[in-house]
Scaffold this active site. Structure first.
Site, PDB file in Angstrom:
ATOM      1  N   ASN A  46       0.837  -1.198   0.000  1.00 27.76           N
ATOM      2  CA  ASN A  46       0.000   0.000   0.000  1.00 27.76           C
ATOM      3  C   ASN A  46       0.874   1.252   0.000  1.00 27.76           C
ATOM      4  O   ASN A  46       1.946   1.292   0.613  1.00 27.76           O
ATOM      5  CB  ASN A  46      -1.048   0.007   1.124  1.00 27.76           C
ATOM      6  CG  ASN A  46      -0.522  -0.321   2.506  1.00 27.76           C
ATOM      7  OD1 ASN A  46       0.526  -0.934   2.661  1.00 27.76           O
ATOM      8  ND2 ASN A  46      -1.253   0.098   3.519  1.00 27.76           N
ATOM      9  N   GLU A  48       0.340   5.226   0.620  1.00 30.59           N
ATOM     10  CA  GLU A  48      -0.598   6.247   1.087  1.00 30.59           C
ATOM     11  C   GLU A  48      -0.206   7.620   0.543  1.00 30.59           C
ATOM     12  O   GLU A  48       0.836   7.781  -0.104  1.00 30.59           O
ATOM     13  CB  GLU A  48      -0.645   6.214   2.621  1.00 30.59           C
ATOM     14  CG  GLU A  48      -1.142   4.863   3.103  1.00 30.59           C
ATOM     15  CD  GLU A  48      -1.360   4.772   4.607  1.00 30.59           C
ATOM     16  OE1 GLU A  48      -0.824   5.607   5.353  1.00 30.59           O
ATOM     17  OE2 GLU A  48      -2.069   3.842   5.020  1.00 30.59           O
ATOM     18  N   CYS A  57      -4.136   0.650  -2.369  1.00 30.16           N
ATOM     19  CA  CYS A  57      -3.972  -0.578  -1.574  1.00 30.16           C
ATOM     20  C   CYS A  57      -2.924  -1.497  -2.199  1.00 30.16           C
ATOM     21  O   CYS A  57      -2.633  -1.411  -3.394  1.00 30.16           O
ATOM     22  CB  CYS A  57      -5.286  -1.341  -1.499  1.00 30.16           C
ATOM     23  SG  CYS A  57      -6.573  -0.551  -0.530  1.00 30.16           S
ATOM     24  N   GLU A  59      -3.096  -4.652  -2.977  1.00 33.92           N
ATOM     25  CA  GLU A  59      -3.607  -5.522  -4.048  1.00 33.92           C
ATOM     26  C   GLU A  59      -3.629  -4.786  -5.379  1.00 33.92           C
ATOM     27  O   GLU A  59      -3.275  -5.329  -6.430  1.00 33.92           O
ATOM     28  CB  GLU A  59      -5.029  -5.994  -3.717  1.00 33.92           C
ATOM     29  CG  GLU A  59      -5.146  -6.797  -2.438  1.00 33.92           C
ATOM     30  CD  GLU A  59      -5.432  -5.932  -1.205  1.00 33.92           C
ATOM     31  OE1 GLU A  59      -4.865  -4.830  -1.093  1.00 33.92           O
ATOM     32  OE2 GLU A  59      -6.215  -6.383  -0.365  1.00 33.92           O
ATOM     33  N   CYS A  90     -10.333  -5.175   0.495  1.00 32.82           N
ATOM     34  CA  CYS A  90     -11.403  -4.163   0.517  1.00 32.82           C
ATOM     35  C   CYS A  90     -12.227  -4.253  -0.762  1.00 32.82           C
ATOM     36  O   CYS A  90     -11.837  -4.889  -1.746  1.00 32.82           O
ATOM     37  CB  CYS A  90     -10.809  -2.767   0.709  1.00 32.82           C
ATOM     38  SG  CYS A  90     -10.186  -2.000  -0.800  1.00 32.82           S
ATOM     39  N   CYS A  93     -10.564  -3.121  -4.068  1.00 36.34           N
ATOM     40  CA  CYS A  93      -9.592  -4.098  -4.578  1.00 36.34           C
ATOM     41  C   CYS A  93     -10.289  -5.317  -5.155  1.00 36.34           C
ATOM     42  O   CYS A  93      -9.834  -5.891  -6.152  1.00 36.34           O
ATOM     43  CB  CYS A  93      -8.612  -4.483  -3.481  1.00 36.34           C
ATOM     44  SG  CYS A  93      -7.483  -3.132  -3.092  1.00 36.34           S
TER      45      CYS A  93
HETATM   46  N1  THU Z   1      -5.336  -1.522   2.668  1.00 38.45           N
HETATM   47  C1  THU Z   1      -4.781  -2.340   1.720  1.00 38.45           C
HETATM   48  O1  THU Z   1      -3.639  -2.133   1.286  1.00 38.45           O
HETATM   49  N2  THU Z   1      -5.523  -3.390   1.280  1.00 38.45           N
HETATM   50  C2  THU Z   1      -6.790  -3.687   1.703  1.00 38.45           C
HETATM   51  O2  THU Z   1      -7.436  -4.580   1.143  1.00 38.45           O
HETATM   52  C3  THU Z   1      -7.363  -2.937   2.822  1.00 38.45           C
HETATM   53  C4  THU Z   1      -6.666  -1.687   3.207  1.00 38.45           C
HETATM   54  C5  THU Z   1      -4.553  -0.371   3.141  1.00 38.45           C
HETATM   55  C6  THU Z   1      -5.095   0.978   2.756  1.00 38.45           C
HETATM   56  C7  THU Z   1      -4.510   1.861   3.835  1.00 38.45           C
HETATM   57  O3  THU Z   1      -3.205   2.250   3.430  1.00 38.45           O
HETATM   58  C8  THU Z   1      -4.384   0.951   5.051  1.00 38.45           C
HETATM   59  O4  THU Z   1      -4.483  -0.372   4.546  1.00 38.45           O
HETATM   60  C9  THU Z   1      -5.459   1.169   6.103  1.00 38.45           C
HETATM   61  O5  THU Z   1      -6.726   1.115   5.533  1.00 38.45           O
END
Ligand code: THU
Length: 134
Positions: A46, A48, A57, A59, A90, A93
């Protein structure tokens, strides 16, 4: 669960990818590793952003990276989260994964012993996908 999928290798790659996560806001480092139909393993983490909604994210990072390398189809994804229990992908994704592997195998792993083994069509039943535009 399909025994031909190198889950141990995917798990190792997903955990390694999480170490590269850019997570100054959530401190929640996620890693993903996808197996393409061509047999390649591609990682994602991920990433940000100070404008929080622009976060990508793990994925989706893996999918976009693989696509840029010529991927046509994804057969499996392993997702690592730094949690005591496994975390499913999520909704955003799930939709992006669906585009390149609507029946792909999905495994979620974590710092605990538990894991989730499922398929994308179980996680996103009745998905809207490329076929709906035919
Ligand atoms: N996140 C992911 O990388 N994948 C997911 O399927 C759920 C959430 C990340 C997004 C954000 O950077 C952190 O997790 C908290 O939500």
């Amino acid at each position: 669960m399909d025994k031909t999928i190198p889950w141990d290798m995917l798990a190792k790659e997903a955990r390694a990818a999480a170490k590269h996560a850019y997570v100054p806001y959530s401190r929640f480092a996620v890693g993903a590793a996808i197996l393409t139909a061509e047999g390649k393993i591609v990682r994602g983490c991920n990433v940000e952003n100070a404008s929080y909604g622009l976060t990508n994210c793990a994925e989706r990072t893996a999918i976009f990276t693989a696509k840029a390398d010529g991927m046509q189809e994804v057969v499996a994804v392993c997702i690592y989260t730094p949690t005591a229990v496994p975390t499913p992908p999520c909704g955003a994704c799930r939709q992006v994964l669906n585009e390149f592997g609507p029946t792909m195998q999905v495994r979620a792993i974590c710092d605990g012993d538990g894991s989730i083994d499922t398929t994308l069509d179980q996680l996103l039943p009745g998905a809207f996908g490329p076929k709906n535009l035919d």
